[in-house]
Design a protein around this motif. Structure first.
Motif, PDB file in Angstrom:
ATOM      1  N   LEU A  92       0.853  -1.190   0.000  1.00 20.62           N
ATOM      2  CA  LEU A  92       0.000   0.000   0.000  1.00 20.62           C
ATOM      3  C   LEU A  92       0.886   1.236   0.000  1.00 20.62           C
ATOM      4  O   LEU A  92       1.662   1.454   0.927  1.00 20.62           O
ATOM      5  CB  LEU A  92      -0.906   0.011   1.234  1.00 20.62           C
ATOM      6  CG  LEU A  92      -1.790   1.256   1.402  1.00 20.62           C
ATOM      7  CD1 LEU A  92      -2.853   1.304   0.315  1.00 20.62           C
ATOM      8  CD2 LEU A  92      -2.447   1.277   2.791  1.00 20.62           C
ATOM      9  N   HIS A  93       0.778   2.026  -1.077  1.00 22.00           N
ATOM     10  CA  HIS A  93       1.483   3.305  -1.112  1.00 22.00           C
ATOM     11  C   HIS A  93       0.596   4.323  -0.401  1.00 22.00           C
ATOM     12  O   HIS A  93      -0.466   4.692  -0.903  1.00 22.00           O
ATOM     13  CB  HIS A  93       1.762   3.747  -2.544  1.00 22.00           C
ATOM     14  CG  HIS A  93       2.520   5.043  -2.612  1.00 22.00           C
ATOM     15  ND1 HIS A  93       3.870   5.128  -2.307  1.00 22.00           N
ATOM     16  CD2 HIS A  93       2.126   6.300  -2.919  1.00 22.00           C
ATOM     17  CE1 HIS A  93       4.268   6.382  -2.432  1.00 22.00           C
ATOM     18  NE2 HIS A  93       3.231   7.113  -2.808  1.00 22.00           N
ATOM     19  N   LEU A  94       1.044   4.754   0.760  1.00 22.17           N
ATOM     20  CA  LEU A  94       0.227   5.602   1.631  1.00 22.17           C
ATOM     21  C   LEU A  94       0.793   7.011   1.706  1.00 22.17           C
ATOM     22  O   LEU A  94       1.991   7.196   1.915  1.00 22.17           O
ATOM     23  CB  LEU A  94       0.180   4.989   3.036  1.00 22.17           C
ATOM     24  CG  LEU A  94      -0.552   5.776   4.116  1.00 22.17           C
ATOM     25  CD1 LEU A  94      -2.049   5.852   3.826  1.00 22.17           C
ATOM     26  CD2 LEU A  94      -0.309   5.133   5.483  1.00 22.17           C
ATOM     27  N   THR A  95      -0.077   7.989   1.504  1.00 25.15           N
ATOM     28  CA  THR A  95       0.299   9.387   1.688  1.00 25.15           C
ATOM     29  C   THR A  95      -0.573   9.985   2.782  1.00 25.15           C
ATOM     30  O   THR A  95      -1.805   9.948   2.695  1.00 25.15           O
ATOM     31  CB  THR A  95       0.110  10.199   0.392  1.00 25.15           C
ATOM     32  OG1 THR A  95       0.941   9.657  -0.633  1.00 25.15           O
ATOM     33  CG2 THR A  95       0.494  11.659   0.608  1.00 25.15           C
ATOM     34  N   VAL A  96       0.058  10.502   3.817  1.00 25.38           N
ATOM     35  CA  VAL A  96      -0.659  11.158   4.912  1.00 25.38           C
ATOM     36  C   VAL A  96      -0.314  12.640   4.874  1.00 25.38           C
ATOM     37  O   VAL A  96       0.855  13.022   4.974  1.00 25.38           O
ATOM     38  CB  VAL A  96      -0.272  10.559   6.281  1.00 25.38           C
ATOM     39  CG1 VAL A  96      -0.998  11.305   7.392  1.00 25.38           C
ATOM     40  CG2 VAL A  96      -0.600   9.073   6.324  1.00 25.38           C
ATOM     41  N   THR A  97      -1.319  13.470   4.703  1.00 25.55           N
ATOM     42  CA  THR A  97      -1.125  14.915   4.645  1.00 25.55           C
ATOM     43  C   THR A  97      -1.671  15.559   5.908  1.00 25.55           C
ATOM     44  O   THR A  97      -2.857  15.420   6.214  1.00 25.55           O
ATOM     45  CB  THR A  97      -1.842  15.506   3.408  1.00 25.55           C
ATOM     46  OG1 THR A  97      -1.334  14.857   2.234  1.00 25.55           O
ATOM     47  CG2 THR A  97      -1.586  16.999   3.298  1.00 25.55           C
ATOM     48  N   ASP A  98      -0.812  16.236   6.622  1.00 26.16           N
ATOM     49  CA  ASP A  98      -1.194  16.917   7.860  1.00 26.16           C
ATOM     50  C   ASP A  98      -1.403  18.398   7.563  1.00 26.16           C
ATOM     51  O   ASP A  98      -0.963  18.916   6.530  1.00 26.16           O
ATOM     52  CB  ASP A  98      -0.107  16.726   8.918  1.00 26.16           C
ATOM     53  CG  ASP A  98      -0.609  17.034  10.321  1.00 26.16           C
ATOM     54  OD1 ASP A  98      -1.786  17.428  10.466  1.00 26.16           O
ATOM     55  OD2 ASP A  98       0.182  16.893  11.270  1.00 26.16           O
ATOM     56  N   THR A  99      -2.076  19.079   8.488  1.00 24.71           N
ATOM     57  CA  THR A  99      -2.394  20.498   8.291  1.00 24.71           C
ATOM     58  C   THR A  99      -2.025  21.317   9.529  1.00 24.71           C
ATOM     59  O   THR A  99      -2.900  21.868  10.198  1.00 24.71           O
ATOM     60  CB  THR A  99      -3.896  20.670   7.987  1.00 24.71           C
ATOM     61  OG1 THR A  99      -4.670  20.042   9.037  1.00 24.71           O
ATOM     62  CG2 THR A  99      -4.255  20.023   6.663  1.00 24.71           C
ATOM     63  N   PRO A 100      -0.728  21.373   9.861  1.00 25.91           N
ATOM     64  CA  PRO A 100      -0.320  22.138  11.049  1.00 25.91           C
ATOM     65  C   PRO A 100      -0.702  23.604  10.923  1.00 25.91           C
ATOM     66  O   PRO A 100      -0.630  24.195   9.845  1.00 25.91           O
ATOM     67  CB  PRO A 100       1.206  21.958  11.070  1.00 25.91           C
ATOM     68  CG  PRO A 100       1.582  21.566   9.681  1.00 25.91           C
ATOM     69  CD  PRO A 100       0.417  20.788   9.151  1.00 25.91           C
ATOM     70  N   GLY A 101      -1.116  24.167  12.040  1.00 22.60           N
ATOM     71  CA  GLY A 101      -1.523  25.571  12.055  1.00 22.60           C
ATOM     72  C   GLY A 101      -3.009  25.763  11.897  1.00 22.60           C
ATOM     73  O   GLY A 101      -3.532  26.861  12.122  1.00 22.60           O
ATOM     74  N   PHE A 102      -3.731  24.698  11.546  1.00 27.26           N
ATOM     75  CA  PHE A 102      -5.168  24.836  11.348  1.00 27.26           C
ATOM     76  C   PHE A 102      -5.888  25.087  12.670  1.00 27.26           C
ATOM     77  O   PHE A 102      -5.751  24.325  13.627  1.00 27.26           O
ATOM     78  CB  PHE A 102      -5.746  23.569  10.703  1.00 27.26           C
ATOM     79  CG  PHE A 102      -7.248  23.549  10.692  1.00 27.26           C
ATOM     80  CD1 PHE A 102      -7.953  24.254   9.732  1.00 27.26           C
ATOM     81  CD2 PHE A 102      -7.958  22.853  11.662  1.00 27.26           C
ATOM     82  CE1 PHE A 102      -9.337  24.257   9.730  1.00 27.26           C
ATOM     83  CE2 PHE A 102      -9.327  22.845  11.672  1.00 27.26           C
ATOM     84  CZ  PHE A 102     -10.028  23.560  10.706  1.00 27.26           C
ATOM     85  N   GLY A 103      -6.649  26.175  12.714  1.00 25.35           N
ATOM     86  CA  GLY A 103      -7.494  26.466  13.867  1.00 25.35           C
ATOM     87  C   GLY A 103      -6.777  26.820  15.147  1.00 25.35           C
ATOM     88  O   GLY A 103      -7.384  26.829  16.215  1.00 25.35           O
ATOM     89  N   ASP A 104      -5.466  27.111  15.053  1.00 31.88           N
ATOM     90  CA  ASP A 104      -4.678  27.324  16.269  1.00 31.88           C
ATOM     91  C   ASP A 104      -4.448  28.794  16.609  1.00 31.88           C
ATOM     92  O   ASP A 104      -3.682  29.102  17.519  1.00 31.88           O
ATOM     93  CB  ASP A 104      -3.311  26.633  16.134  1.00 31.88           C
ATOM     94  CG  ASP A 104      -3.428  25.119  16.141  1.00 31.88           C
ATOM     95  OD1 ASP A 104      -4.360  24.609  16.787  1.00 31.88           O
ATOM     96  OD2 ASP A 104      -2.600  24.458  15.500  1.00 31.88           O
TER      97      ASP A 104
END
Length: 316
Positions: A92-104
């Motif tokens: 499984l080629h997995l890509t995890v995209t995070d969103t630091p700074g959201f709502g902070d």
């Protein structure tokens, strides 16, 4: 001469065609190619997004490592990590995209824009490649298949920010709402919180995955669990001679994979074991198709308008 039937077996000799091997052929082709799954996690810092994703896939695939502290970005950013996870011969080629700074931040106006833009950019990249005369035989699929939206365990209801973001996200991707760090709530508080969130989603017309009403039993059971109240942990504890992932507190141990303690196992089963292919298919057939239709319709309209303008100018 008797006609061949699709229901016959190899034991019936010449009547056997071999159509029943198509499933095995499909399986072998999929194993050779591998699978691609792209996940986006959205939520405020401190909700355990990275820990949960790492727990889901039993490996360090999320952005943040244990003990790692990063400065808070001034605006919402999009950061992705790509990895390959293998199990039982399946890759499984997995890509995890995070969103630091959201709502902070104090002012979170338009903090969702980078997230929506990122999702639409992946659709646009796929569409651009798809329209080429000499296109790739297999277009790299970076389209977002699922968004895990983390809700703080406040016990109240969805915040105005949550509502605004979810109303936009559900138009472009499959959204799965999650109550983070559910062990901070009692069972009664958790159940009441779920009811309020479901009411908020319904009142604001927010559609979560699965997108369509269906008689599918698995979908119905999943809908009853939403939003998933989860606990993530990468720490092992011994319970009656067996090792379990969990979070220990002054009142006991919360077992991550115990369905009586939280919904983590239900989320994992849905995301990986029962609905991953459906998430991929619904992205292609619903969200990407909506984007493609809208984009091409706009291009056609602009092209016709330009042609009309040129014809008017030529008459002058």
């Amino acid at each position: 001469m008797p006609q061949a039937s699709l229901g016959v077996s190899p034991a019936e000799g010449s009547a056997y065609v071999g159509i029943d091997t198509l499933q095995e052929q499909t399986r072998l082709r999929a194993l050779r190619r591998g699978y691609t799954f792209n996940l986006v996690v959205v939520g405020r810092s401190g909700l355990g997004k990275s820990t949960l994703v790492n727990t889901l896939f039993k490996s360090s695939v999320a952005r943040k490592k244990e003990g790692q502290e990063e400065p808070l970005p001034s605006t919402t950013q999009v950061k992705k990590v790509e990895t390959t996870v293998s199990e039982g011969g399946v890759k499984l080629h997995l890509t995890v995209t995070d969103t630091p700074g959201f709502g902070d931040h104090i002012n979170n106006e338009n903090c969702w824009d980078p997230i929506i833009s990122y999702i639409e950019e992946q659709y646009d990249r796929y569409l651009t490649e798809e329209q080429k005369v000499h296109r790739l035989l297999r277009i790299p699929d970076t389209r977002v298949h699922c968004c895990l939206y983390f809700i703080p365990p406040s016990g109240h209801s969805l915040s105005s920010l949550d509502v605004e973001v979810l109303r936009r996200l559900d138009k472009v991707t499959n959204v799965v709402p999650i109550i983070a760090k559910a062990d901070t709530l009692t069972i009664e508080e958790r159940d009441a919180f779920k009811e309020r969130i479901r009411a908020d989603l319904n009142d604001h017309g927010i559609k979560t995955y699965p997108l369509e009403d269906t008689a599918d039993i698995d979908h119905a059971k999943m809908k009853e669990r939403l939003p998933f109240a989860v606990v993530g942990s990468n720490k092992w504890h011994e319970v009656h001679g067996r090792k379990v992932l969990g979070r220990r507190s002054t009142w006991g141990l919360v077992e991550v994979e115990n369905k009586a303690h939280n919904d983590f196992a239900c989320l994992r089963d849905m995301l990986i074991r029962t609905h991953m292919q459906d998430l991929i298919d619904s992205t292609d057939e619903i969200h990407y198709e909506n984007y493609r239709r809208t984009k091409l319709s706009a291009a056609l309209h602009n092209g016709n308008a330009t042609q009309d303008t040129k014809e008017s100018q030529s008459k002058l």
